[in-house]
Write an enzyme that holds these catalytic residues in place. Structure first.
Site, mmCIF file in Angstrom:
data_model
loop_
_atom_site.group_PDB
_atom_site.id
_atom_site.type_symbol
_atom_site.label_atom_id
_atom_site.label_comp_id
_atom_site.label_asym_id
_atom_site.label_seq_id
_atom_site.Cartn_x
_atom_site.Cartn_y
_atom_site.Cartn_z
ATOM 1 N N LYS A 121 0.025 4.201 -0.453
ATOM 2 C CA LYS A 121 -0.706 5.374 0.050
ATOM 3 C C LYS A 121 -0.485 6.568 -0.895
ATOM 4 C CE LYS A 121 -0.447 3.387 4.598
ATOM 5 N NZ LYS A 121 -0.489 3.553 6.035
ATOM 6 N N GLU B 241 -7.405 4.669 7.363
ATOM 7 C CA GLU B 241 -7.212 6.088 7.042
ATOM 8 C C GLU B 241 -8.438 6.653 6.344
ATOM 9 O OE1 GLU B 241 -3.406 5.681 5.127
ATOM 10 O OE2 GLU B 241 -2.532 5.153 7.066
ATOM 11 N N ASN C 173 0.860 -1.180 0.000
ATOM 12 C CA ASN C 173 0.000 0.000 0.000
ATOM 13 C C ASN C 173 0.898 1.233 0.000
ATOM 14 O OD1 ASN C 173 -1.863 1.987 0.426
ATOM 15 N ND2 ASN C 173 -2.478 1.311 2.488
ATOM 16 N N GLY D 114 1.840 2.661 10.762
ATOM 17 C CA GLY D 114 2.810 3.747 10.613
ATOM 18 C C GLY D 114 3.452 4.201 11.908
ATOM 19 N N GLU E 189 -5.792 -4.746 10.499
ATOM 20 C CA GLU E 189 -4.811 -3.694 10.744
ATOM 21 C C GLU E 189 -5.225 -2.898 11.981
ATOM 22 O OE1 GLU E 189 -2.569 -2.498 6.941
ATOM 23 O OE2 GLU E 189 -4.450 -1.429 6.916
ATOM 24 N N HIS F 250 -9.844 0.965 4.386
ATOM 25 C CA HIS F 250 -8.607 1.216 5.128
ATOM 26 C C HIS F 250 -8.908 2.189 6.266
ATOM 27 C CE1 HIS F 250 -4.618 2.623 6.163
ATOM 28 N NE2 HIS F 250 -4.154 1.519 5.602
ATOM 29 N N SER G 3 2.818 -1.667 10.576
ATOM 30 C CA SER G 3 4.242 -1.659 10.927
ATOM 31 C C SER G 3 4.936 -2.994 10.672
ATOM 32 C CB SER G 3 4.432 -1.202 12.380
ATOM 33 O OG SER G 3 4.024 0.137 12.524
HETATM 34 P P1 PGA Z 1 2.395 0.633 7.667
HETATM 35 O O1 PGA Z 1 0.984 0.783 6.934
HETATM 36 O O2 PGA Z 1 3.000 -0.672 7.176
HETATM 37 O O3 PGA Z 1 3.183 1.827 7.235
HETATM 38 O O4 PGA Z 1 2.142 0.591 9.123
HETATM 39 C C1 PGA Z 1 0.144 -0.321 6.733
HETATM 40 C C2 PGA Z 1 -1.153 0.125 6.118
HETATM 41 O O5 PGA Z 1 -1.651 1.198 6.458
HETATM 42 O O6 PGA Z 1 -1.725 -0.590 5.279
#
Ligand code: PGA
Length: 243
Positions: free
Chosen positions: A13, A99, A11, A173, A167, A97, A205
């Site tokens: 983003k 976010e 991803n 993140g 997640e 997701h 992460s």
């Molecule tokens: P990250 O993001 O690996 O940077 O924690 C994962 C995600 O949001 O899919």
């Protein structure tokens, strides 16, 4: 029973301009031509889909969107439909997701409608679920995730059209991850709520240091990788851990 093939989904983003997106796509494609045993999927920003798809070429790495609109077309300024993603070369789309659930106010009903839109266009939906830190500390993690699954998954879900990504919001993140026992426990709980043989990815992460341990857990069928997926060396280490 057929073995569930591991999937490492990248991803990106809202990261990448044309030059670095194409370079990263080419790098991933070159590595993917080396022996590896998991499936790979790259989800770049919408502006890069076609270019990254070309960079991935015949490497076998799949292309996915990061979100889709519920409607196939029409008056929705800024929207990208599942049909448009399909037309750009996608086979998958991430929906729900955190976010988008948290920053854009998407509800389970929205995620369900987007999942149906993905299927209408012939895409596999990667449906994300996960609790916040407050919810985990209150002992509500499982009930939150179960409610998200109930509200987000249409009846016609099956292992071919659906992938779940667990997640934890507080792990995305941040460099933080749940304990291995907590990940295993949540994946086992999710397993009882979805069609059998549907893959369940862990995300939040994931990095080269923790990937092997996470991916060795029984009900973990792969990873949804954000930050580390922008670093080819790290992504490849995670891919090897998945193999
Ligand atoms: P990250 O993001 O690996 O940077 O924690 C994962 C995600 O949001 O899919």
């Amino acid at each position: 029973m057929a073995e569930r093939k591991r999937l490492v989904a990248c991803n990106w983003k809202m990261n990448g301009l044309r030059a670095d997106g194409v370079a990263l796509g080419r790098d991933i494609a070159a590595r993917a031509r080396e022996p590896h045993r998991c499936e790979l999927l790259v989800c770049p920003p919408a502006t890069l889909l076609v270019l990254v798809g070309e960079a991935l070429g015949d490497s076998g790495v799949a292309l996915g969107g990061q979100d889709c609109h519920t409607e196939p077309k029409g008056a929705c300024t800024g929207g990208v439909s599942a049909e448009m993603l399909k037309d750009a070369g996608c086979s998958h789309v991430i929906v729900g997701h955190s976010e988008r659930r948290h920053a854009c106010g998407e509800t389970d009903a929205d995620v369900r409608a987007k999942t149906l839109a993905a299927w209408r266009a012939g895409l596999v939906a990667i449906v994300c679920v996960g609790e916040t830190r407050v919810e985990r500390e209150a002992g509500l993690a499982k009930s939150v995730v179960e409610a998200q699954l109930t509200g987000s998954l249409p009846d016609a879900a099956n292992p071919e059209n659906l992938v779940i990504a667990y997640e934890p919001v507080w792990a995305i993140g941040t460099g933080l991850t749940p304990t291995m026992a907590d990940i295993a426990d949540m994946h086992a709980a999710i397993r009882t709520r979805i069609p059998s043989e549907t893959r369940i990815l862990y995300g939040g992460s994931v990095n080269p240091k923790n990937a092997a341990e996470i991916l060795a857990l029984e009900e973990v069928d792969g990873a949804l990788v954000g930050g580390a997926s922008l670093k080819p060396e790290d992504l490849w280490a995670i891919t090897q851990a998945a193999g």
